[in-house]
Design a protein around this motif. Sequence first.
Motif, short mmCIF file in Angstrom:
data_model
loop_
_atom_site.label_atom_id
_atom_site.label_comp_id
_atom_site.label_asym_id
_atom_site.label_seq_id
_atom_site.Cartn_x
_atom_site.Cartn_y
_atom_site.Cartn_z
N CYS A 51 0.82 -1.22 0.00
CA CYS A 51 0.00 0.00 0.00
C CYS A 51 0.85 1.27 0.00
N VAL A 52 2.05 1.20 0.56
CA VAL A 52 2.89 2.39 0.70
C VAL A 52 3.67 2.70 -0.58
N LEU A 53 3.79 1.75 -1.48
CA LEU A 53 4.62 1.94 -2.67
C LEU A 53 4.23 3.15 -3.51
N PRO A 54 2.92 3.45 -3.71
CA PRO A 54 2.59 4.66 -4.49
C PRO A 54 3.16 5.94 -3.90
N SER A 55 3.16 6.06 -2.58
CA SER A 55 3.72 7.26 -1.95
C SER A 55 5.22 7.34 -2.18
N LEU A 56 5.92 6.21 -2.07
CA LEU A 56 7.36 6.20 -2.33
C LEU A 56 7.65 6.53 -3.79
N GLU A 57 6.78 6.08 -4.67
CA GLU A 57 6.95 6.40 -6.09
C GLU A 57 6.80 7.90 -6.33
N SER A 99 9.56 -4.04 -7.16
CA SER A 99 9.08 -2.69 -7.40
C SER A 99 10.22 -1.80 -7.90
N PRO A 100 9.99 -1.02 -8.97
CA PRO A 100 11.02 -0.09 -9.46
C PRO A 100 11.32 1.05 -8.50
N VAL A 101 10.54 1.16 -7.41
CA VAL A 101 10.80 2.19 -6.40
C VAL A 101 12.18 2.00 -5.78
N PHE A 102 12.57 0.74 -5.60
CA PHE A 102 13.82 0.43 -4.90
C PHE A 102 14.94 0.17 -5.90
N SER A 103 16.11 0.72 -5.57
CA SER A 103 17.29 0.52 -6.41
C SER A 103 17.97 -0.81 -6.12
N HIS A 143 -6.64 5.27 4.46
CA HIS A 143 -5.75 4.42 3.68
C HIS A 143 -4.31 4.70 4.08
N LEU A 144 -3.45 3.70 3.95
CA LEU A 144 -2.05 3.88 4.35
C LEU A 144 -1.36 4.98 3.57
N ASN A 145 -1.75 5.19 2.32
CA ASN A 145 -1.14 6.28 1.56
C ASN A 145 -1.41 7.63 2.20
N ARG A 146 -2.62 7.79 2.72
CA ARG A 146 -2.94 9.04 3.39
C ARG A 146 -2.16 9.16 4.69
N GLU A 147 -2.05 8.04 5.40
CA GLU A 147 -1.27 8.03 6.63
C GLU A 147 0.16 8.46 6.37
N PHE A 148 0.75 7.92 5.29
CA PHE A 148 2.11 8.30 4.95
C PHE A 148 2.19 9.77 4.55
N ALA A 149 1.18 10.23 3.79
CA ALA A 149 1.16 11.64 3.38
C ALA A 149 1.15 12.55 4.60
N ASN A 150 0.39 12.17 5.63
CA ASN A 150 0.37 12.96 6.86
C ASN A 150 1.75 13.01 7.52
N GLN A 151 2.46 11.89 7.49
CA GLN A 151 3.78 11.84 8.11
C GLN A 151 4.81 12.65 7.34
N ALA A 152 4.74 12.56 6.02
CA ALA A 152 5.81 13.11 5.19
C ALA A 152 5.50 14.46 4.59
N PRO A 207 0.53 8.07 -7.87
CA PRO A 207 0.71 7.16 -9.01
C PRO A 207 0.36 5.72 -8.62
N MET A 208 -0.03 4.94 -9.62
CA MET A 208 -0.30 3.52 -9.39
C MET A 208 1.02 2.79 -9.29
N ALA A 209 1.22 2.04 -8.21
CA ALA A 209 2.46 1.27 -8.06
C ALA A 209 2.45 0.09 -9.02
N GLU A 210 3.60 -0.49 -9.23
CA GLU A 210 3.69 -1.65 -10.10
C GLU A 210 4.80 -2.59 -9.62
N LEU A 211 4.70 -3.82 -10.06
CA LEU A 211 5.73 -4.82 -9.79
C LEU A 211 6.26 -5.32 -11.14
#
Length: 546
Positions: free
Chosen positions: A268-274, A300-304, A328-337, A345-349
Motif C-alpha cells: 500500500c505504501v509503494l505509491p507514496s514512495l513512487e 518494485s522499481p521504487v527500490f534501487s 488508507h495507508l497512503n494518506r497516513e504516509f502523506a500525513n507523516q511526510a 501514481p499507481m504502483a507496479e511490480l
Amino acid sequence: MKSILMKFVNFYEKIVLSMSYRDKYDNFKNVLIFMMAIKKLFSPGKKFLFWLYPSLGLRFNVGQDSKYYERIHNENYSVYLESCLKAVMYAVPDHKTKICDLGCGTGDLVKKLREMGYDAEGYESSPNALNKKVSNHVFKLDESLFSKKFDIVCLFSVVEHIEKEEISNFLSKIYNISSDWVICSIPVYPNSIRDFYDDPTHRIFERPSFWDEVFEKAGFYKAYVPAEILPFINTMIYRKKKKTVNKIFNISGPNLVRMRMSIGDNLCVLPSLELIKQKFKDISLYLSEDSTYKDILSLSPVFSGISDRAMSGVNIVEFHFARDLSVHLNREFANQAGLDEVDLPMAELRLSKEDEIDFDLSLPCLAVDTRSGWASRLWPFENFEKTCRILKESFKIKIIEIGRYSKYWMVNGTCGFDKRRSRELRLSYADIDFTNRLTLRQTAWIISKCGFFLGNDSGLAHIAALVKAKSFVLYGPAESKLRAYNGFTFPFFDTECYGCYTKGIYREPELKKGCPLRHHKCMRKIKPDTVAMKIAEVMNLERIAF
C-alpha cells in the motif's frame, strides 16, 4: 422487589451488550445509561442526582468525593500504570525527553518516569489529587502551562471528561505545547461501555474514528501503536503534522527503507514512495535486508536494490502506521511526510523471466485464492466452490488455484479456524492446482498471466492489482474503499454488517481469530451466483452451448 429488579437489569444489560452495534448506537447509550443509573441507585451509601437530558435520556451524576483517588488504586491500577509507561517508552525511548502528564492525578506516572530518567512534569486540577500527590513535580493546572513546550504530552483518561463543544479549543492548546507526540487513553464505543459509565464525570463516548477526526482537525495524525504492548488501556498515539519529506529522507542521496508490516500494508505504501521518487530526482531508495516480504517488494522499481541495514553513511527510514485503519495507508504516509496525496501514481511490480511458469492459456484463466491470514476475512470455502461450479458449468473458463494451504481452515462457514476439523481443502473445479507449489514471485507471475483474480482481502489481492490483473475481492471487516485499487478491483461486500475494522470497532487480534459477533454476516451474505455473474461479465466469458 429489589432483587427481582436487579436480576432484570443484569439480564437486559447482558443482552444489549451482545447485540449488533450497527444503527443502534444512540439507543444503546440511552438504555445503558438507564441501566447503570438503576444499578447505582441501589448501591449502598450513594446519593445520586437524576435529571432528564434531551438527546441521551436519563443521566446521572455524582461528585468526586475524597475517597475517589483511593478507590482507583485497586488491583488493576498497577497494570494501567505499566501500560501508560509502555506507551511512553514506545513513542519516545530517549530518556532525555521532556514530558507533560496533563491530568496526572496523584502523579504516580510522573514519579516513575522521573525515576527512569525522563524530564517529566504533572499537572492536575483536582484539589483531592493534589493533596495526595506523590511527586514534587506535580503542579496545579492553570493557564501558565500553555505557554510552555514539551516533547510529548500525555492525556491518559483526560479528553473523555471534556464537553464535546470544548474539545477543539482544548486540543488547539495541546498542539501549541507539544513539539511532537500526544498519547491518549480513551474509553471508546463499543469496547469500553462499562469503563465509561462507571465514572459519571465522563462526557464523550464515541468510536475511535471520531477521535481520529477531531485530532486531525487540530493538526495531528494517528501513529501506529502495537496492541500487544497495551494490555489494559485503549491507547491512541498522535503526532503533529510538522514533518516534510526532506526531514525524513535524504533527498540527495541514498536511503535505506525498512518495511516491517504485512505484505498488503507494505504494498500500500509503494505509491507514496513512487511519488517521492518522481518529485526528488536525486533520491535513491534501498530496501533493507531485514524487511518482510523483500522478495516481492524487490520487484518494485521504487527500490534501487536490497542492502544491509548496517550500511555506513546511509539514512535509515522506518515507518509505523495505524492498524485500525480509518484512512488508507497512503494518506497516513502523506500525513507523516507532508506529501500532497492527490493523484498518487499507481504502483507496479516488474516481474522477472526467472519466475515464469508454463501453463495452457488457450481459455480465459481465473486465478483463485480461497485463503486469508484473518479468519474474519474468509469467505466460506463452499461459496468459492459454488462460484467455480457455476462458472465451469456455464462458461468457457479455466480455473487456476493458487496460494498456500492454511493448517486451520474455516469449515462449513464457522467463524474461525477449527483445529478439530482442520483438513486440506482444495477446489474440486480447479483445472490446475498450484497450491503450496509456488514462491510468492511465481504466484505473482501466474496472476499476471491469467489477468484475473478471485480471492479474499489478502496479500495476493494487493499483488493482483499491482501486476495489473483485474481482481474480484470479497470484503468484510475492512472497507473496500480504503483497500481497493481503482480500475483494477471489483469489490464485493454486504452493507448490513461491514467495515468494523476500518471503523475501529474491533482490533486486529480479535478479528484474526474470527467474527467477534459470531455470525460472520459480512462475508456469508455475499452470494456465489452474484460473484460468478460479475466475473463472467468483466471477463466477457463465452457461454457453453448445450
